[in-house]
Write an enzyme that holds these catalytic residues in place. Structure first.
Site, short mmCIF file in Angstrom:
data_model
loop_
_atom_site.label_atom_id
_atom_site.label_comp_id
_atom_site.label_asym_id
_atom_site.label_seq_id
_atom_site.Cartn_x
_atom_site.Cartn_y
_atom_site.Cartn_z
N GLU A 10 -4.06 -8.41 20.65
CA GLU A 10 -3.01 -7.94 19.61
C GLU A 10 -3.61 -6.87 18.50
OE1 GLU A 10 -1.57 -12.54 19.07
OE2 GLU A 10 -3.11 -11.61 17.82
N CYS A 54 0.04 0.61 -14.08
CA CYS A 54 -0.67 -0.02 -15.41
C CYS A 54 -1.59 -1.09 -15.20
CB CYS A 54 0.48 -0.39 -16.48
SG CYS A 54 1.83 0.99 -16.61
N TYR A 114 -1.63 -1.35 7.18
CA TYR A 114 -1.69 -2.14 6.07
C TYR A 114 -1.43 -1.04 4.53
CZ TYR A 114 -3.30 -5.13 9.51
OH TYR A 114 -3.48 -5.71 10.69
#
Ligand SMILES: *Cc1c(COP(=O)(O)O)cnc(C)c1O
Length: 435
Positions: A293, A364, A394
């Site tokens: 996978e 921020c 990702y």
């Protein structure tokens, strides 16, 4: 030739960086920044490498599932379908995306360490190929929800082999203290196997394990196979059950920086193939269908993020900050696990890179760092382009709208052309769910 750059799809022309033979500055001009570029030819080539290696190692009894959490959007599922891969999903969102892409549902396997009853019902209604069961609550729910639908649901059980893959803790998943799966050492694996074999509305088709991510050799796969075969042998002896599938998970690593090793996927899979063959002989076990996978190793180095520099802040004798127009919203991996990256001065490739700086985002948060200790040209200034390599996995999938920043588009590069696979979010998109 790649001029010593980290990947073959990068090159330099004059002062400008090229990606897949296309001018990064021209792409930035056309699509704006921040911008995710993806090398579709590279993704397809990687899919073929996996498929061919798995076929050589396991014949027709092998399968490659793309772990879609690495990067999931319609176009990606279409690529996977065309390349003949199966896919893993971990949520209804990924599943629905696969479904809407027209992906064959029998080749979708549903993971996740906590599937709700609604997830399970949705997966069954769409007809996923199997569920990978992670806990006993879920096992009982699957049996009950399948009973309501009067059928028998194929499942694999996620087994924790108790291996430390020596990777970042946040991506290590196969140790005994893991939140994922059933430990062998603790007896949990055997207990749930016995239970699964009793339940009338689940059909146990085999076992799954996934030890971690960003691993650079086959050692963990070999040890997982050793442990799982020994486990399956015991289960056969006690319960007479022979597993038809063994899923060895994903996790092969990619190079983010030149000091990371390069991995020969085909050679590694061949090694696992030889070990599985030896184990089948040792235990006289019929060869189960073996699956891998991969997520990261299919898409990571197909990705390049392009930013525009907004300002350079020099604090003498302390640090230089180079601030870009994206940040932790499109790349959270340094903030999350201190991940390393190669950052290139995409519009000043011909200048010496001698200014040590920290490349930061515009959010921020002081932790909004893309990468510390980057060397860039002294002349770096507002309007320059920076490219961060190896951002195909990702990044988009972990992107957020923190500070109400719209997420960047994904532009696919293929054979000298470019097309938008995910358009840039607009300000109105940010209000889509607001009542
Ligand atoms: C994340 C994950 C993968 C993919 O891992 P990569 O490191 O991206 O190859 C495979 N299987 C499972 C169960 C996962 O959670």
């Amino acid at each position: 030739m790649n001029d010593g750059l980290i990947a073959d799809n990068l090159s330099v022309k004059g002062s400008g960086l090229q990606f897949c033979g296309q001018d990064v500055a021209a792409l930035a001009k056309e699509y704006g920044t921040p911008l995710y570029l993806m090398d579709e030819d590279c993704i397809r080539a990687r899919c073929r490498t996996y498929r061919e290696a798995v076929k050589r190692a396991f014949g027709e009894r092998g399968r490659v599932l793309y772990a879609s959490k690495a990067a999931a959007f319609l176009h990606m599922f279409r690529i996977m379908q065309e390349e003949g891969l199966s896919v893993d999903v971990v949520s209804c969102g990924e599943l629905y995306t696969a479904y809407k892409a027209g992906f064959p549902m029998e080749n979708v396997w549903f993971h996740s360490s906590n599937k709700t009853d609604a997830d399970i019902a949705f997966g069954m209604d769409l007809g996923v190929g199997c569920f990978i069961v992670d806990n006993t609550d879920e096992l009982e729910s699957i049996d009950r929800i399948a009973a309501e639908r009067q059928f028998r649901q194929d499942i694999l059980l996620r087994i924790t082999p108790g291996i430390d893959p020596h990777t970042f803790d946040a991506v290590a998943t196969g140790k005994v203290d893991s939140k994922f799966g059933f430990g062998i050492e603790t007896g949990a694996a055997e207990a749930v196997t016995a239970r699964a074999l009793e339940l009338p509305h689940v059909r146990l088709v085999g076992f799954h394990c996934h030890v971690g991510s960003q691993v650079f050799d086959s050692d963990v796969f070999l040890r997982s196979a050793d442990i799982l075969f020994s486990y399956m042998d015991r289960i056969r002896a006690v319960y007479g059950y022979v597993a038809d599938r063994l899923d060895l998970g994903g996790g092969y690593g990619v190079r983010y920086v030149v000091s990371d090793p390069a991995l020969d996927l085909a050679a590694n899979i061949a090694e696992v193939g030889a070990r599985v063959k030896a184990l089948c002989e040792r235990y006289a076990y019929p060869q189960p269908e073996i699956s891998f996978e991969p997520g990261r190793s299919i898409v990571a180095d197909a990705g390049l993020t392009v930013y525009t520099v907004g300002t350079v802040k020099r604090i003498p004798d302390v640090v230089n900050y180079v601030s870009v127009d994206g940040g932790m919203t499109d790349n959270i991996r340094y903030a999350l696990y201190g991940a390393s990256y190669t950052v290139l001065p995409a519009s000043r490739m011909d200048e010496p890179a001698e200014m040590n700086c920290t490349v930061v985002g515009r959010c921020c948060e002081s932790g909004d760092i893309i990468q510390p200790n980057v060397l860039l040209p002294e002349s770096t200034r507002r309007g320059d382009l920076l490219a961060v390599c190896t951002t195909g996995a990702y990044h988009y999938s972990m992107a957020s709208n923190y500070n109400r920043l719209p997420r960047p588009p994904i532009v696919m590069l293929r054979g000298g052309t470019s097309t938008v696979a995910v358009r840039r979010e607009t300000l109105d998109d940010l209000l889509r769910c607001d009542a």
